[in-house]
Design a protein around this motif. Structure first.
Motif, PDB file in Angstrom:
ATOM      1  N   TRP A   1       9.555  -0.360  22.908  1.00 33.66           N
ATOM      2  CA  TRP A   1       8.200  -0.905  23.067  1.00 33.66           C
ATOM      3  C   TRP A   1       7.130   0.030  22.501  1.00 33.66           C
ATOM      4  O   TRP A   1       6.040  -0.396  22.165  1.00 33.66           O
ATOM      5  CB  TRP A   1       7.900  -1.177  24.554  1.00 33.66           C
TER       6      TRP A   1
ATOM      7  N   THR B   1       5.155 -10.914  18.453  1.00 37.37           N
ATOM      8  CA  THR B   1       3.750 -10.612  18.761  1.00 37.37           C
ATOM      9  C   THR B   1       2.815 -11.431  17.871  1.00 37.37           C
ATOM     10  O   THR B   1       1.864 -12.045  18.344  1.00 37.37           O
ATOM     11  CB  THR B   1       3.474  -9.098  18.569  1.00 37.37           C
TER      12      THR B   1
ATOM     13  N   ARG C   1      -6.040  -7.657  21.823  1.00 38.50           N
ATOM     14  CA  ARG C   1      -4.864  -6.930  22.343  1.00 38.50           C
ATOM     15  C   ARG C   1      -3.658  -7.129  21.430  1.00 38.50           C
ATOM     16  O   ARG C   1      -2.866  -6.209  21.219  1.00 38.50           O
ATOM     17  CB  ARG C   1      -4.533  -7.410  23.762  1.00 38.50           C
TER      18      ARG C   1
ATOM     19  N   ARG D   1      -1.069  -4.275  22.036  1.00 40.10           N
ATOM     20  CA  ARG D   1      -1.111  -4.044  23.483  1.00 40.10           C
ATOM     21  C   ARG D   1      -0.813  -5.307  24.278  1.00 40.10           C
ATOM     22  O   ARG D   1      -1.193  -5.419  25.444  1.00 40.10           O
ATOM     23  CB  ARG D   1      -2.474  -3.492  23.889  1.00 40.10           C
ATOM     24  N   ALA D   2      -0.160  -6.283  23.657  1.00 39.99           N
ATOM     25  CA  ALA D   2       0.188  -7.516  24.378  1.00 39.99           C
ATOM     26  C   ALA D   2       1.627  -7.883  24.052  1.00 39.99           C
ATOM     27  O   ALA D   2       2.030  -7.880  22.897  1.00 39.99           O
ATOM     28  CB  ALA D   2      -0.752  -8.645  23.966  1.00 39.99           C
ATOM     29  N   ARG D   3       2.393  -8.166  25.102  1.00 37.67           N
ATOM     30  CA  ARG D   3       3.810  -8.517  24.924  1.00 37.67           C
ATOM     31  C   ARG D   3       4.021  -9.968  25.351  1.00 37.67           C
ATOM     32  O   ARG D   3       3.601 -10.356  26.442  1.00 37.67           O
ATOM     33  CB  ARG D   3       4.687  -7.624  25.796  1.00 37.67           C
TER      34      ARG D   3
ATOM     35  N   ASP E   1       4.124  -9.350  29.046  1.00 32.42           N
ATOM     36  CA  ASP E   1       2.903  -9.550  29.840  1.00 32.42           C
ATOM     37  C   ASP E   1       2.728 -11.042  30.126  1.00 32.42           C
ATOM     38  O   ASP E   1       2.255 -11.433  31.177  1.00 32.42           O
ATOM     39  CB  ASP E   1       1.672  -9.059  29.065  1.00 32.42           C
ATOM     40  N   TYR E   2       3.093 -11.848  29.122  1.00 31.32           N
ATOM     41  CA  TYR E   2       2.911 -13.305  29.240  1.00 31.32           C
ATOM     42  C   TYR E   2       4.156 -14.047  28.796  1.00 31.32           C
ATOM     43  O   TYR E   2       4.776 -13.688  27.794  1.00 31.32           O
ATOM     44  CB  TYR E   2       1.747 -13.770  28.349  1.00 31.32           C
TER      45      TYR E   2
ATOM     46  N   PRO F   1       1.190 -15.420  33.244  1.00 29.25           N
ATOM     47  CA  PRO F   1       1.362 -13.973  33.422  1.00 29.25           C
ATOM     48  C   PRO F   1       2.717 -13.682  34.069  1.00 29.25           C
ATOM     49  O   PRO F   1       3.114 -14.360  35.030  1.00 29.25           O
ATOM     50  CB  PRO F   1       0.206 -13.587  34.357  1.00 29.25           C
ATOM     51  N   ARG F   2       3.453 -12.727  33.524  1.00 27.20           N
ATOM     52  CA  ARG F   2       4.813 -12.434  33.974  1.00 27.20           C
ATOM     53  C   ARG F   2       4.896 -12.166  35.472  1.00 27.20           C
ATOM     54  O   ARG F   2       5.857 -12.526  36.135  1.00 27.20           O
ATOM     55  CB  ARG F   2       5.329 -11.220  33.159  1.00 27.20           C
ATOM     56  N   GLN F   3       3.854 -11.485  36.007  1.00 28.76           N
ATOM     57  CA  GLN F   3       3.941 -11.045  37.408  1.00 28.76           C
ATOM     58  C   GLN F   3       3.537 -12.121  38.405  1.00 28.76           C
ATOM     59  O   GLN F   3       3.435 -11.850  39.612  1.00 28.76           O
ATOM     60  CB  GLN F   3       3.063  -9.794  37.626  1.00 28.76           C
TER      61      GLN F   3
END
Ligand SMILES: Cc1cc2nc3c(=O)[nH]c(=O)nc-3n(C[C@H](O)[C@H](O)[C@H](O)COP(=O)(O)OP(=O)(O)OC[C@H]3O[C@@H](n4cnc5c(N)ncnc54)[C@H](O)[C@@H]3O)c2cc1C
Length: 381
Positions: free
Chosen positions: A41, A92, A115, A120-122, A166-167, A190-192
């Motif tokens: 990463w 990406t 991002r 800075r965005a996955r 992240d998403y 959002p992953r979380q």
């Protein structure tokens, strides 16, 4: 006629990729990451610093306004160093950036495109389900509307890099009773978000790109998760398909060229019966066929990139480039193993890793059979 001359600024960019990859992810690091099932990463922000993610985006959203030819060259060069680097670039720019640019909301673009460009965005694309592989229209994961957004229920499988994303870009059926490509909506989750459960899947290759089975149990997201129009998810996905096919083709061409170079170097060095094995005609013909297959694939890729860059129709050529490049990658790694024999079969060899990885490309993101079906359809059959 099409001009395939690489412009000076793209040449400089490719040189800077060579330097960055030698510094940040040399061959030894790739071997270790593959063995440890680690994803590099750390390359994402490094690619961002070089401006790689900004290349295909228009200047008004902060991009560099280059066309798809530069992105294809970058993808191919990253893949030459490490397939996973090209994969991270492709997901990406593709699943993330291009999808957002094409059908994301203004708020999503404002928040996420910067991002994306900085690395800075996955993102992970969650489309496949156990009963819906090649037939992606058979998905049943549902999202029901509530007063404030959506509630998702269902299961996705074989989703790459999902746990670290992240998403998740999730394809959901939002019209109960609808079938096939109708009634599907893309949601940016959002992953979380609570209710998402993940189980890792073991596999033959692509160890730097973990695969996950994902459960969605009453997963609540707000209205802002909506990507594009309700019920138009398939149409939106189709509108970016030529980018992902170009990405897959570029990734396969870059890695296939690396496999040829490794096999040629080995054939010059390895001696049997008192001479280099590269002096045997049987080996020379294999290597000649391998280079020809890669060159054919590269031409198909550059032709596709030119069509995309000049806004021309390219359904047949996108299927063609994906087909010939991914099949060439399998051809050269299979023959590379034959040429290197035990040295290629050893777990210390890069050839075995590429041979294992090559297996995915001819069925992932639209199988070879599907590409042939599409080409036949373009021929009016
Ligand atoms: C390592 C890995 C990573 C992946 N990453 C992702 C990801 O990030 N996101 C995601 O959503 N999915 C992902 N996938 C899923 C992948 O896209 C599917 O595996 C692919 O779509 C094929 O589906 P399937 O495996 O169910 O095969 P099936 O669809 O069951 O196909 C089996 C065979 O039948 C053939 N076939 C099917 N239909 C036809 C037809 N109409 N005509 C002729 N032949 C046909 C196929 O070509 C294939 O040879 C990944 C898979 C793997 C293994």
């Amino acid at each position: 006629m099409i001009d395939f001359e690489i412009p000076e600024d793209d040449r400089a960019l490719l040189d800077s990729i060579d330097r960055m990859m030698a510094r940040e992810f040399p061959p030894e690091a790739l071997r270790k990451a593959d063995e440890a099932h680690d994803t590099p990463w750390h390359l994402l922000p490094k690619m961002g610093e070089l401006g790689l993610f900004a290349l295909p985006f228009p200047e008004e959203v902060g991009g560099l306004g280059k066309d798809w030819r530069s992105a294809a060259l970058v993808n191919e060069r990253l893949a030459y160093h490490a397939g996973i680097a090209a994969t991270l670039f492709g997901t990406t720019v593709g699943f993330g950036g291009m999808s957002l640019l094409k059908y994301g909301s203004e708020a999503q673009k404002r928040e996420l495109l910067p991002r994306v460009m900085e690395g800075r965005a996955r993102f992970a694309l969650a489309l496949t389900e156990s009963q819906a592989g090649t037939d992606a229209g058979a998905i049943i994961t549902s999202a029901r509307r509530t007063a404030s957004g959506w509630v998702i229920n269902g299961r996705k499988t074989w989703i790459s890099n999902a746990d670290a994303a992240d998403y998740l870009v999730v394809a959901c059926r939002t019209e109960p009773g609808s079938q096939g490509s109708k009634g599907v909506t893309m949601l940016l989750v959002p992953r979380q978000t609570p209710g998402i459960g993940m189980t890792p899947l073991a596999k033959v290759g692509h160890h730097c790109m973990p695969s996950w089975d994902i459960g969605f149990d009453e997963v609540e997201v707000g209205e802002e998760a909506l990507m594009g129009e309700v019920g138009q998810g398939f149409k939106h996905t189709m509108s970016t398909l030529h980018y992902s096919r170009a990405g897959q083709a570029a990734n396969a061409v870059g890695q296939a060229q690396k496999a040829v170079d490794i096999a040629v170097a080995y054939a010059k060095e390895r001696r049997q019966f008192g001479q280099a094995i590269g002096s045997f005609q049987a080996i020379q013909h294999k290597l000649a066929d391998m280079q020809v297959r890669v060159n054919q694939a590269r031409l198909a890729l550059y032709h596709l990139a030119w069509l995309i860059a000049t806004g021309r129709p390219c359904r047949l050529e996108a299927a063609q480039a994906k087909l010939v490049a991914t099949e060439a990658f399998q051809f050269v790694t299979r023959n590379g193993l034959q040429i290197m024999a035990s040295a290629g079969y050893s777990m210390e060899s890069d050839m075995q890793r590429m041979w294992r990885d090559a297996g995915l490309y001819t069925f992932g993101e639209g199988s070879s059979e599907l590409q042939r079906n599409l080409i036949a359809r373009e021929l009016g059959l």
